[in-house]
Design an enzyme around this catalytic site. Structure first.
Site, short mmCIF file in Angstrom:
data_model
loop_
_atom_site.label_atom_id
_atom_site.label_comp_id
_atom_site.label_asym_id
_atom_site.label_seq_id
_atom_site.Cartn_x
_atom_site.Cartn_y
_atom_site.Cartn_z
N ASP A 18 0.91 -1.28 -0.18
CA ASP A 18 -0.14 0.00 -0.09
C ASP A 18 0.95 1.28 -0.02
OD1 ASP A 18 0.87 -0.37 2.64
OD2 ASP A 18 -1.13 -0.76 3.39
N ASN A 60 -7.48 -2.98 14.26
CA ASN A 60 -8.92 -3.15 13.89
C ASN A 60 -8.86 -4.36 12.89
OD1 ASN A 60 -7.99 -1.97 11.28
ND2 ASN A 60 -9.28 -0.44 11.18
#
Ligand code: F6R
Length: 240
Positions: A68, A135
Site C-alpha cells: 500500500d 482493527n
C-alpha cells in the site's frame, strides 16, 4: 491453514520471521516477495540487511511488491511508504530498483489502481508479509472491504489514522486516503507470513485466527488461505 508460532518478544518474532524470508530467498533467488510497512517488520528488515552484509545473501534477482501507499503525500515525504521502504530495507540490499513495486498516487486514481493490478497480474507472489492493524486490517483493507477486492482507493478509518499518527507531527497530517492491494490479491500469494507484536494487536490476532470469517475483520479472510505462518509475541497472543 494457519501455522501459529508464539514467541517471547518482538526480537524473537523478528528472528523467526527472518528465518522464513531467508528460507525462501535461499531456495528461490528470483522469488517475489510481498512487503509491508509499519513498525512491525522493521526488526525483520534489519535482519535481512545484516544477513546480506554478513553472509552475502543476495536480492539481486528478487522482485518485490508492496501492499500500500498513502495518497496525497509526496513520494519523497519521509513518511511515504516509498521512503519507508528505501530507508528501512531497499537501500541496505543489492536489490535492483527496477524490481521493486509500490502502488502510486496520481491524478487518475482508477488508472493507478489498474496499473498496480497489471503489476500484480504479472508476478506470482511467493511470500506475502503482513502486519496486522489493531482493527484487523491487512494492507489498508479496512473493515468492510469485500473479499474479492483488488487494488483500490480506501478512506482510512479514524482508528487507523490515530494508530499511525505516531509517525507524523500531528493527527491532522496523517493522510485520509490510501491505495492498497486488495484482499483477493493477498489471498493469491503462495504463502503468507503475518507478524504481530504487542497487546494492542491481541484482539485482532484472536479474531483473525478464531473468530468468524467476516468482512468486519479483514484478516479473518486468511482462514481461507492454505498456508499462513503467524508469528506473534506473547503479548499479541494474549487472547488465544
Ligand atoms: C503496512 C500495512 C498495514 C500495517 C498495519 C500494522 O504496509 O499495510 O496493514 O501492517 O497497520 O502496522 P504496524 O506494524 O505499524 O503496527
Amino acid at each position: 491453514m494457519f501455522t501459529i508460532i508464539i514467541v517471547d518478544d518482538y526480537d524473537e518474532m523478528s528472528d523467526r520471521a527472518f528465518d522464513v524470508v531467508k528460507g525462501i530467498v535461499t531456495a528461490k533467488p528470483n522469488c517475489v516477495l510481498g512487503l509491508a510497512t509499519g513498525s512491525t517488520p522493521i526488526g525483520l528488515y534489519q535482519r535481512m540487511i545484516k544477513d546480506h552484509e554478513d553472509n552475502g545473501t543476495s536480492y539481486a534477482e528478487v522482485r518485490t511488491v508492496n501492499l500500500d501507499e498513502y495518497l496525497d503525500l509526496p513520494k519523497d515525504h519521509p513518511e511515504s511508504y516509498y521512503s519507508f521502504m528505501h530507508q528501512n530495507l531497499f537501500s541496505g540490499l543489492d536489490i535492483s530498483m527496477d524490481s521493486i513495486h509500490l502502488p502510486e498516487d496520481g491524478a487518475d486514481k482508477a488508472l493507478q489502481c489498474a496499473k498496480y493490478n497489471a503489476v500484480l497480474d504479472s508476478l506470482d507472489i511467493d511470500l506475502q508479509l503482513l502486519g496486522l492493524g489493531s482493527n484487523g486490517h491487512i494492507g489498508f483493507n479496512e473493515p468492510g472491504t469485500p473479499l474479492d477486492s483488488v487494488t483500490h482507493v480506501v478512506k482510512l478509518k479514524e482508528s487507523t489514522r490515530q494508530d499511525n499518527a505516531r509517525f507524523f507531527s500531528s493527527l491532522d497530517e496523517v493522510p485520509a486516503h490510501a491505495i492498497t492491494m486488495g484482499i483477493a490479491s493477498i489471498l493469491r500469494a503462495k504463502q503468507v507470513l503475518v507478524v504481530a507484536s504487542g497487546e494492542n494487536k491481541a484482539e485482532a490476532v484472536a479474531a483473525m485466527l478464531n473468530g468468524p470469517q467476516t468482512v468486519d475483520v479483514p484478516a479473518s479472510a486468511l482462514q481461507m488461505h492454505p498456508d499462513v505462518i503467524v508469528v506473534v509475541d506473547k503479548a499479541a497472543a494474549k487472547n488465544l
